[in-house]
Design an enzyme around this catalytic site. Structure first.
Site, PDB file in Angstrom:
ATOM      1  N   SER A 183       0.792  -1.148  -0.073  1.00  0.00           N
ATOM      2  CA  SER A 183       0.112   0.058  -0.074  1.00  0.00           C
ATOM      3  C   SER A 183       0.996   1.224   0.025  1.00  0.00           C
ATOM      4  CB  SER A 183      -0.886   0.190   1.104  1.00  0.00           C
ATOM      5  OG  SER A 183      -1.381   1.230   1.631  1.00  0.00           O
ATOM      6  N   LYS A 199       1.635  -3.736   5.902  1.00  0.00           N
ATOM      7  CA  LYS A 199       1.959  -3.562   4.508  1.00  0.00           C
ATOM      8  C   LYS A 199       3.398  -3.244   4.310  1.00  0.00           C
ATOM      9  CE  LYS A 199      -2.010  -4.408   2.821  1.00  0.00           C
ATOM     10  NZ  LYS A 199      -2.523  -5.595   1.878  1.00  0.00           N
ATOM     11  N   TYR A 216      -2.316  -1.497  10.158  1.00  0.00           N
ATOM     12  CA  TYR A 216      -2.221  -1.638   8.666  1.00  0.00           C
ATOM     13  C   TYR A 216      -1.084  -1.153   8.142  1.00  0.00           C
ATOM     14  CZ  TYR A 216      -4.045  -1.415   4.096  1.00  0.00           C
ATOM     15  OH  TYR A 216      -4.167  -1.637   2.546  1.00  0.00           O
TER      16      TYR A 216
HETATM   17  N1  LIG Z   1      -8.716   0.292  -1.557  1.00  0.00           N
HETATM   18  C1  LIG Z   1      -7.613   0.798  -1.323  1.00  0.00           C
HETATM   19  O1  LIG Z   1      -7.730   2.144  -1.390  1.00  0.00           O
HETATM   20  C2  LIG Z   1      -6.289   0.183  -1.268  1.00  0.00           C
HETATM   21  C3  LIG Z   1      -5.200   0.791  -1.008  1.00  0.00           C
HETATM   22  C4  LIG Z   1      -3.857   0.223  -1.140  1.00  0.00           C
HETATM   23  C5  LIG Z   1      -4.128  -1.015  -0.662  1.00  0.00           C
HETATM   24  N2  LIG Z   1      -5.098  -1.734  -0.762  1.00  0.00           N
HETATM   25  C6  LIG Z   1      -5.184  -3.283  -0.789  1.00  0.00           C
HETATM   26  O2  LIG Z   1      -5.885  -4.091  -1.630  1.00  0.00           O
HETATM   27  C7  LIG Z   1      -6.117  -5.018  -1.314  1.00  0.00           C
HETATM   28  C8  LIG Z   1      -7.775  -5.025  -1.739  1.00  0.00           C
HETATM   29  O3  LIG Z   1      -8.339  -3.862  -1.002  1.00  0.00           O
HETATM   30  P1  LIG Z   1      -9.966  -3.462  -0.988  1.00  0.00           P
HETATM   31  O4  LIG Z   1      -9.990  -2.423  -0.912  1.00  0.00           O
HETATM   32  O5  LIG Z   1     -10.432  -4.555  -1.921  1.00  0.00           O
HETATM   33  O6  LIG Z   1     -10.276  -4.246   0.482  1.00  0.00           O
HETATM   34  P2  LIG Z   1     -11.713  -5.090   0.939  1.00  0.00           P
HETATM   35  O7  LIG Z   1     -11.652  -4.808   2.613  1.00  0.00           O
HETATM   36  O8  LIG Z   1     -12.942  -4.663   0.316  1.00  0.00           O
HETATM   37  O9  LIG Z   1     -11.492  -6.600   0.661  1.00  0.00           O
HETATM   38  C9  LIG Z   1     -10.516  -7.549   1.277  1.00  0.00           C
HETATM   39  C10 LIG Z   1     -10.936  -8.986   0.833  1.00  0.00           C
HETATM   40  O10 LIG Z   1     -10.444  -9.907   1.792  1.00  0.00           O
HETATM   41  C11 LIG Z   1     -11.105 -10.810   2.232  1.00  0.00           C
HETATM   42  N3  LIG Z   1     -10.575 -11.302   3.430  1.00  0.00           N
HETATM   43  C12 LIG Z   1     -10.252 -10.607   4.739  1.00  0.00           C
HETATM   44  N4  LIG Z   1      -9.589 -11.532   5.431  1.00  0.00           N
HETATM   45  C13 LIG Z   1      -9.620 -12.601   4.826  1.00  0.00           C
HETATM   46  C14 LIG Z   1      -8.835 -13.783   5.270  1.00  0.00           C
HETATM   47  N5  LIG Z   1      -8.376 -14.079   6.604  1.00  0.00           N
HETATM   48  N6  LIG Z   1      -8.748 -14.970   4.400  1.00  0.00           N
HETATM   49  C15 LIG Z   1      -9.273 -14.671   3.261  1.00  0.00           C
HETATM   50  N7  LIG Z   1      -9.845 -13.518   2.701  1.00  0.00           N
HETATM   51  C16 LIG Z   1      -9.760 -12.562   3.643  1.00  0.00           C
HETATM   52  C17 LIG Z   1     -12.421  -9.944   2.689  1.00  0.00           C
HETATM   53  O11 LIG Z   1     -13.401 -11.119   2.861  1.00  0.00           O
HETATM   54  C18 LIG Z   1     -12.257  -9.207   1.367  1.00  0.00           C
HETATM   55  O12 LIG Z   1     -13.149  -9.687   0.218  1.00  0.00           O
HETATM   56  C19 LIG Z   1      -5.925  -5.256   0.010  1.00  0.00           C
HETATM   57  O13 LIG Z   1      -4.692  -6.130   0.328  1.00  0.00           O
HETATM   58  C20 LIG Z   1      -5.812  -3.643   0.738  1.00  0.00           C
HETATM   59  O14 LIG Z   1      -4.993  -3.764   1.920  1.00  0.00           O
HETATM   60  C21 LIG Z   1      -6.454  -1.410  -0.861  1.00  0.00           C
END
Ligand SMILES: NC(=O)c1ccc[n+]([C@@H]2O[C@H](COP(=O)([O-])OP(=O)(O)OC[C@H]3O[C@@H](n4cnc5c(N)ncnc54)[C@H](O)[C@@H]3O)[C@@H](O)[C@H]2O)c1
Length: 268
Positions: free
Chosen positions: A161, A178, A174
Site C-alpha cells: 500500500s 503492508k 495496517y
Molecule cells: N482500496 C484501497 O484504497 C487500497 C489501497 C492500497 C492497498 N489496498 C489493498 O488492496 C487489497 C484489496 O483492498 P480492498 O479495498 O478490495 O479491500 P476489502 O476490505 O474490500 O477486501 C478485502 C477482501 O479480503 C477478504 N479477507 C479478509 N480477511 C481474509 C482472510 N483471513 N482470508 C481470506 N480473505 C480474507 C475479505 O473478505 C474481502 O473480500 C488489500 O490488500 C488492501 O490492503 C487497498
C-alpha cells in the site's frame, strides 16, 4: 528471453505483451472490492481463476459472474491465515485447472479498520491484522510453492500500500503490515529466483470500490488527490495493467520490486 519467445510463438503476438492466456491465477480476497476486479480481468484476459475469499458466498458470486461472461473460474472459501485452508485452496486450483501459475496475495483486513492513535488499537485487532495481512501472504505463497517449483515458473504478486511510503498516521497496524509485505517480497524474490518464480509487490494508492470504508473522508480524498501527479481518484481497473504485467512472461526480468500504482502520489 527464451520464455518470452516461447509465448510469442504460441500466441502469434508480441513477446512483450502481458499475456496470461492459458494460465491459472489464484486471487485471494476476490469476493469484493479490488480483488473482484482482478479476478474478472484475469478471466477476461484468458486466464482460469480460482476466486478465493473468507466469505464463500461472495467468492461464489464472483465465480458465477465470470462464468456468465464465458470465463473459467471456480470459487474457494479460504482463510489465508490458516495453513490447512490455504493448502486446500491450492489443491482446489490444481484440481480444477491442473496448474497454478499466478498468486495474487490480495486478501487483507482493510476496509473494516477504523483510524485511531496506536495507543488505542486493541491488541487482538493488531494481531489479527498481522496474521491475515502478513502471515496470510506467506502461507498462500507456501501453499502454491511446490506446484510453481515443479513447473519452474511462477508469479507471486503481493499487495502492499502507498500508505507505507506516506507513513499514513492513525492506521499503524495496517501500515506496519503492508511494510512487512515489502520486506517479504524482497527476501522471497531472492529465495525463489532460481526456481523461475518472480515475487513483486504493488502499492496501490487510494482506490475507490463499492465497499464502504468508514476511515475514508472527503478531506483524505482531497489530500491524496493534491499529492497525485494524475488528477483523478483511482479505481480498481487502474491497477489491472500492472497486475497483468507482473503475472505474465513479459515481467520475467523483474523481481523483488515494489511498484506504487497511485497516480504518482509517491515516488519510490
Ligand atoms: N482500496 C484501497 O484504497 C487500497 C489501497 C492500497 C492497498 N489496498 C489493498 O488492496 C487489497 C484489496 O483492498 P480492498 O479495498 O478490495 O479491500 P476489502 O476490505 O474490500 O477486501 C478485502 C477482501 O479480503 C477478504 N479477507 C479478509 N480477511 C481474509 C482472510 N483471513 N482470508 C481470506 N480473505 C480474507 C475479505 O473478505 C474481502 O473480500 C488489500 O490488500 C488492501 O490492503 C487497498
Amino acid at each position: 528471453m527464451a520464455e518470452q519467445a516461447e509465448t510469442t510463438a504460441a500466441s502469434g503476438g508480441s513477446a512483450f505483451a502481458a499475456d496470461v492466456r492459458g494460465r491459472c491465477a489464484i486471487v485471494t480476497g476476490a469476493g469484493q472490492g479490488i480483488g473482484r476486479i482482478y479476478a474478472l480481468e484475469f478471466a477476461r484476459a484468458g486466464a482460469s481463476v480460482l476466486v478465493s475469499d473468507l466469505d464463500g458466498d461472495n467468492a461464489e458470486s464472483v465465480a458465477s459472474e465470470i462464468a456468465s461472461e464465458g470465463g473459467r473460474a471456480v470459487a474457494a472459501t479460504a482463510d489465508v491465515a490458516d495453513p490447512e485452508s490455504t493448502a486446500a485452496m491450492a489443491a482446489a486450483a490444481l484440481d480444477a485447472f491442473g496448474r497454478i501459475d499466478v498468486l495474487i496475495n490480495n486478501a487483507a483486513i482493510f476496509t473494516p479498520l477504523g483510524r485511531c492513535g496506536f495507543e488505542d488499537i486493541a491488541l487482538d485487532e493488531w494481531e489479527a491484522v498481522m496474521r491475515v495481512n502478513v502471515t496470510g501472504s506467506m502461507l498462500c505463497a507456501r501453499a502454491v510453492l511446490p506446484v510453481m517449483r515443479a513447473a519452474r515458473w511462477g508469479r507471486i504478486v503481493n499487495i502492499s500500500s502507498s500508505t507505507v511510503p506516506l507513513g499514513l498516521p492513525y492506521f499503524l497496524h495496517y501500515v506496519t503490515s503492508k511494510a512487512a509485505v515489502i520486506g517479504m517480497t524482497r527476501a522471497m524474490a531472492r529465495e525463489l529466483g532460481g526456481d523461475g518464480i518472480t515475487v513483486n509487490a504493488i502499492l496501490p494508492g487510494l482506490i475507490e470500490t463499492e465497499v464502504d470504508n468508514p476511515g475514508r473522508t472527503d478531506a483524505l480524498r482531497q489530500k491524496v488527490l493534491d499529492m497525485q501527479c494524475i488528477k483523478f481518484l483511482g479505481e480498481p481497473v487502474n491497477l489491472v495493467g500492472m497486475i497483468l504485467f507482473l503475472a505474465s512472461p513479459a515481467s520475467g526480468y523483474l523481481t523483488g520490486q515494489s511498484i506504487a500504482v497511485d497516480g504518482g502520489a509517491v515516488h519510490l
